[in-house]
Write an enzyme that holds these catalytic residues in place. Structure first.
Site, mmCIF file in Angstrom:
data_model
loop_
_atom_site.group_PDB
_atom_site.id
_atom_site.type_symbol
_atom_site.label_atom_id
_atom_site.label_comp_id
_atom_site.label_asym_id
_atom_site.label_seq_id
_atom_site.Cartn_x
_atom_site.Cartn_y
_atom_site.Cartn_z
ATOM 1 N N ASP A 192 9.519 -10.803 2.445
ATOM 2 C CA ASP A 192 8.561 -9.830 2.391
ATOM 3 C C ASP A 192 8.892 -9.279 0.574
ATOM 4 O O ASP A 192 8.766 -10.177 -0.076
ATOM 5 C CB ASP A 192 9.205 -8.736 3.256
ATOM 6 C CG ASP A 192 8.174 -7.689 3.402
ATOM 7 O OD1 ASP A 192 7.079 -7.662 4.315
ATOM 8 O OD2 ASP A 192 8.163 -6.569 2.675
ATOM 9 N N TYR A 232 3.611 -0.449 -2.181
ATOM 10 C CA TYR A 232 2.419 -1.195 -2.127
ATOM 11 C C TYR A 232 1.289 -0.704 -3.283
ATOM 12 O O TYR A 232 0.828 -1.655 -3.604
ATOM 13 C CB TYR A 232 1.909 -0.969 -0.694
ATOM 14 C CG TYR A 232 2.437 -1.779 0.284
ATOM 15 C CD1 TYR A 232 1.995 -2.834 0.799
ATOM 16 C CD2 TYR A 232 3.746 -1.278 0.960
ATOM 17 C CE1 TYR A 232 2.613 -3.826 1.820
ATOM 18 C CE2 TYR A 232 4.472 -2.033 1.770
ATOM 19 C CZ TYR A 232 3.956 -3.263 2.278
ATOM 20 O OH TYR A 232 4.704 -3.960 3.104
ATOM 21 N N HIS A 268 8.942 -13.198 10.658
ATOM 22 C CA HIS A 268 8.977 -12.456 9.337
ATOM 23 C C HIS A 268 10.321 -11.905 9.050
ATOM 24 O O HIS A 268 10.856 -12.010 7.985
ATOM 25 C CB HIS A 268 7.823 -11.385 9.430
ATOM 26 C CG HIS A 268 7.706 -10.930 7.957
ATOM 27 N ND1 HIS A 268 7.069 -11.400 6.841
ATOM 28 C CD2 HIS A 268 8.102 -9.685 7.645
ATOM 29 C CE1 HIS A 268 7.040 -10.473 5.960
ATOM 30 N NE2 HIS A 268 7.679 -9.397 6.374
#
Length: 465
Positions: free
Chosen positions: A226, A376, A433
């Site tokens: 990630d 982000y 993930h």
């Protein structure tokens, strides 16, 4: 005469090529200041201070009050997790959180590993630092930096840490024993958030580089998935002479050439032409369903967080129920997309509620959801493929653990356009993930074999001198 002219021309060409050759470019080490106000003239305090997670009755009573006042919306019939987190199962999670989850006990679990804080570039950076309980004679531990992502935390690594620091006690080879450092990304968990705009993955990488140097490590390994994938990638671009090897369990390609685009159309029919293996074909095609459609279905959150993170973040920071639904939905779908078809999202097939809620508490207690979501915007808000680090190759030895349920599969032939020294690329038999959290044994074994390859190559180079 002709020979002299030829030799002069040849020498001139050699000198020209030497002077104009393309240097191996690296990312510059930033000297940022992310603390409040202006950077002070005095030297920053470099003390490394012990830290422990603590809790209070007031903190717990506030949480319980909010959980008791939760408002639930009835789900559509037979919708399972296809519309997001199913509120029937959400009621069960909240009931467990309110009546059975023991935060005080989990605080003890969090404190079983040594934790510290230190000031870097104006921010109080939190990290877990675990040394091997013992070492065979004449052996030394290999420093390993492990970086989490969103919506995870350092707690993701709590099950893999013992496998790396004390492998023999857990049935693994002790050929390589690690000293593990797991920092919280600034703005996550107990690391202070930036007070200024612009704190991105490169900024985090610079801080973690300074952290490792402050701890006395000249050379070290880096591992992440990630955001940890990108931060560790940037770290390898910043300090390639210090990062001995880069191991990642997620790869994303932000710049694609014509051949890669063509492989999307023809790779299913001519896999060998594009360097695809059978497993690549199985994971990627049909690309409309497994590539484009899945990205569209799973990236809505990223668009929100890359544009207006504070709007949604403020609501999540105020509601523990909303926070749990938002985070746990990712632990369902990103672990296995088929879990969307289950009424409970399959969460307890891979994780315990205690582990999942502990991770949520590392967002709730420090109140860091907004700052975590801002990461982000700082990384994607300026556009994909526009940053300098996206245009630079990674030259350090790289290992990739490719898990089958990762949101989007990246084949080795694509990855090596960026990571030009991939020495290990393995298809994992299961997992998604959150690799360290879900499959710690598989990930630990892959890290071990990757480091073994790097060490052998380094030994061969040493002998060849």
């Amino acid at each position: 005469m002709l020979l002299e002219i030829f030799l002069t021309l040849a020498l001139g060409i050699i000198v020209y090529l030497f002077l104009t050759r393309k240097k191996e470019e690296t990312l510059p080490i930033e000297e940022g200041w992310w603390g409040k106000g202006q950077k002070p003239d005095s030297e920053e305090d470099t003390t490394v201070r012990p830290f422990k997670v603590e809790t209070t009755e007031e903190e717990l009573n506030d949480l319980f009050r909010r959980l008791d006042q939760a408002r639930f919306t009835e789900p559509l019939e037979n919708s399972c997790f296809q519309y997001g987190f199913n509120s029937v199962y959400l009621r069960k999670v909240i009931s467990y959180w309110r009546n059975q989850f023991n935060w005080k006990k989990q605080v003890e679990v969090l404190n079983k590993f040594p934790q510290f804080k230190t000031k870097i570039e104006g921010l109080d950076v939190h990290f877990v630092h675990v040394k091997p309980p013992s070492l065979p004679e004449s052996r030394s531990a290999k420093p390993l930096l492990m970086v989490h992502g969103w919506p995870g935390s350092v707690y993701e690594f709590y099950k893999i840490i013992p496998l790396l620091t004390d492998p023999a006690s857990h049935g693994l080879s002790d050929e390589h024993i690690f000293e593990v450092i797991c920092p919280s990304i600034p703005g996550y968990g107990f690391s202070e958030a930036s007070h200024k705009k612009g704190f991105n993955s490169v900024s985090a990488a610079c801080i973690f580089y300074k952290l490792m140097r402050r701890l006395g490590f000249h050379e070290f390994y880096a591992q992440g998935g990630d955001w940890g994938w990108l931060i560790c990638t940037n770290l390898a671009q910043i300090a390639p002479t210090h990062v001995k090897g880069l191991h990642i369990n997620m790869v994303s390609v932000t710049r694609m050439n014509f051949t890669q685009l063509l492989s999307i159309l023809l790779g299913r029919y001519f896999p060998g032409l594009f360097g695809f293996q059978d497993e690549d074909v199985r994971r990627m095609f049909p690309f409309l369903k497994k590539g484009l459609y899945r990205i569209l279905m799973e990236s809505g959150y990223a668009h929100i967080q890359a544009t207006k993170p504070d709007t949604v973040g403020c609501g999540l920071n105020d509601s523990p129920v909303g926070l749990a639904a938002y985070i746990l939905e990712k632990f369902s779908t990103w672990t296995d997309p088929e879990f969307q078809k289950l009424e409970d999202g399959g969460l307890e097939r891979k994780y315990s509620l205690d582990d999942l809620l502990t991770n949520i508490m590392l967002y709730w207690v420090p109140g860091c959801m907004v700052s975590a979501m801002r990461f982000y915007k700082e990384n994607i808000g300026k556009g994909i493929g526009t940053q300098k680090h996206e245009k630079l190759p990674v030259r350090v030895p790289t290992g990739v653990a490719s898990f089958p349920n990762e949101v989007l599969h990246t084949p080795q032939s694509w990855a090596q356009q960026k990571y030009i020294n991939i020495i290990s690329f393995n298809f994992m038999p299961r997992g998604g993930h959150f690799a360290a959290f879900e499959e710690p044994e598989l990930l630990a074994a892959d890290i071990q074999q990757f480091v073994g390859r790097v060490e052998k190559e380094a030994l061969w180079r040493e002998k060849g001198k």
